[in-house]
Design a protein around this motif. Structure first.
Motif, short mmCIF file in Angstrom:
data_model
loop_
_atom_site.label_atom_id
_atom_site.label_comp_id
_atom_site.label_asym_id
_atom_site.label_seq_id
_atom_site.Cartn_x
_atom_site.Cartn_y
_atom_site.Cartn_z
N TYR A 21 -44.32 69.37 -28.24
CA TYR A 21 -43.11 68.76 -27.90
C TYR A 21 -42.62 67.56 -28.79
O TYR A 21 -41.62 67.31 -29.53
CB TYR A 21 -42.73 68.73 -26.41
N ASN A 25 -40.31 67.24 -31.72
CA ASN A 25 -39.10 66.26 -31.85
C ASN A 25 -39.18 65.57 -33.32
O ASN A 25 -37.89 65.40 -34.02
CB ASN A 25 -39.34 64.98 -30.90
N ALA A 28 -37.82 68.05 -35.89
CA ALA A 28 -36.28 68.21 -35.57
C ALA A 28 -35.44 66.99 -36.13
O ALA A 28 -34.55 67.24 -36.82
CB ALA A 28 -36.00 68.41 -34.15
N ASN A 139 -35.96 65.32 -24.47
CA ASN A 139 -34.74 65.74 -23.83
C ASN A 139 -33.51 64.90 -24.56
O ASN A 139 -32.51 65.48 -24.94
CB ASN A 139 -34.65 65.99 -22.64
N THR A 142 -32.88 65.53 -28.00
CA THR A 142 -32.13 66.98 -28.39
C THR A 142 -30.66 66.94 -27.90
O THR A 142 -29.84 67.41 -28.86
CB THR A 142 -32.72 67.88 -27.44
N ARG A 145 -29.08 65.03 -30.75
CA ARG A 145 -28.99 66.00 -31.77
C ARG A 145 -27.73 66.84 -32.13
O ARG A 145 -27.16 67.23 -33.06
CB ARG A 145 -30.23 66.52 -32.38
N THR A 163 -32.51 73.56 -35.34
CA THR A 163 -33.46 72.74 -34.76
C THR A 163 -33.99 72.93 -33.20
O THR A 163 -34.59 72.09 -32.61
CB THR A 163 -33.10 71.12 -34.87
N ASP A 164 -33.66 74.31 -33.09
CA ASP A 164 -34.22 74.70 -31.71
C ASP A 164 -35.78 74.65 -31.56
O ASP A 164 -36.45 74.82 -32.50
CB ASP A 164 -33.93 76.10 -31.35
N TYR A 165 -36.32 74.53 -30.29
CA TYR A 165 -37.58 74.28 -30.23
C TYR A 165 -38.46 75.79 -30.20
O TYR A 165 -39.34 75.51 -30.98
CB TYR A 165 -37.74 74.17 -28.56
#
Length: 174
Positions: A21, A25, A28, A139, A142, A145, A163-165
């Motif tokens: 994760y 980040n 992203a 989070n 995100t 963003r 830019t989704d996980y």
């Protein structure tokens, strides 16, 4: 014995997720910045109705928060200081700091990821496992963003990057 094995598997999964994760980040944020660099600089600093009044100010806020939480996780003195400078300096620092955050999480042991860290600040007090703080940062980034994409849409930008996980897990990993 089975309980110990299950706990070890869970701990390994949490550590793996946190490392992935944090790298997500970084990816992203870098993807977002690369997109923003294709836009007119004056529009990235244009005041718009949002929780932070421009794309530059929103990125500065994400950066400030990432720096704050990284200092907490690293057990350094936590400061929350404003980020100044030109748009290019803010964008460069944002990407570098996102990379630094990911690199630090990559070096963390399972114990360091799962150990609690007490925080007593002017805003709150808590004593959560470090992975909770890592998730907070990811989070939070995100969330903002998404705000940047919305501000961009108001400015006429219709080509925001994905830019989704899940997109990162399928297409973004090196």
């Amino acid at each position: 014995m089975q309980q110990a094995t299950t706990a070890a598997i869970t701990e390994t999964a949490i550590v793996s997720l946190m490392k992935n994760y944090a790298n997500y980040n970084f990816w992203a944020n870098k993807t977002l910045v690369n997109w923003l660099r294709t836009k007119p600089q004056n529009l990235l600093e244009q005041e718009m109705p949002s929780s932070f009044s421009s794309i530059k100010k929103t990125i500065s806020h994400i950066l400030e928060c990432q720096q704050y939480w990284l200092s907490i996780i690293q057990k350094n003195e936590a400061t929350f200081e404003g980020i100044g400078g030109s748009l290019d300096e803010v964008l460069d620092t944002f990407v570098k700091q996102s990379e630094e955050f990911a690199a630090f999480v990559d070096t963390m042991t399972a114990e360091e990821v799962t150990n609690p860290t007490l925080i007593t600040s002017q805003w709150f007090q808590c004593d959560f496992a470090n992975f909770e703080y890592i998730m907070q940062v990811m989070n939070h980034s995100t969330y903002h963003r998404g705000q940047i994409t919305s501000i961009g849409r108001q400015l006429g930008f219709t080509d925001a990057p994905m830019t989704d996980y899940n997109f990162y897990n399928i297409h973004g990993k090196a």
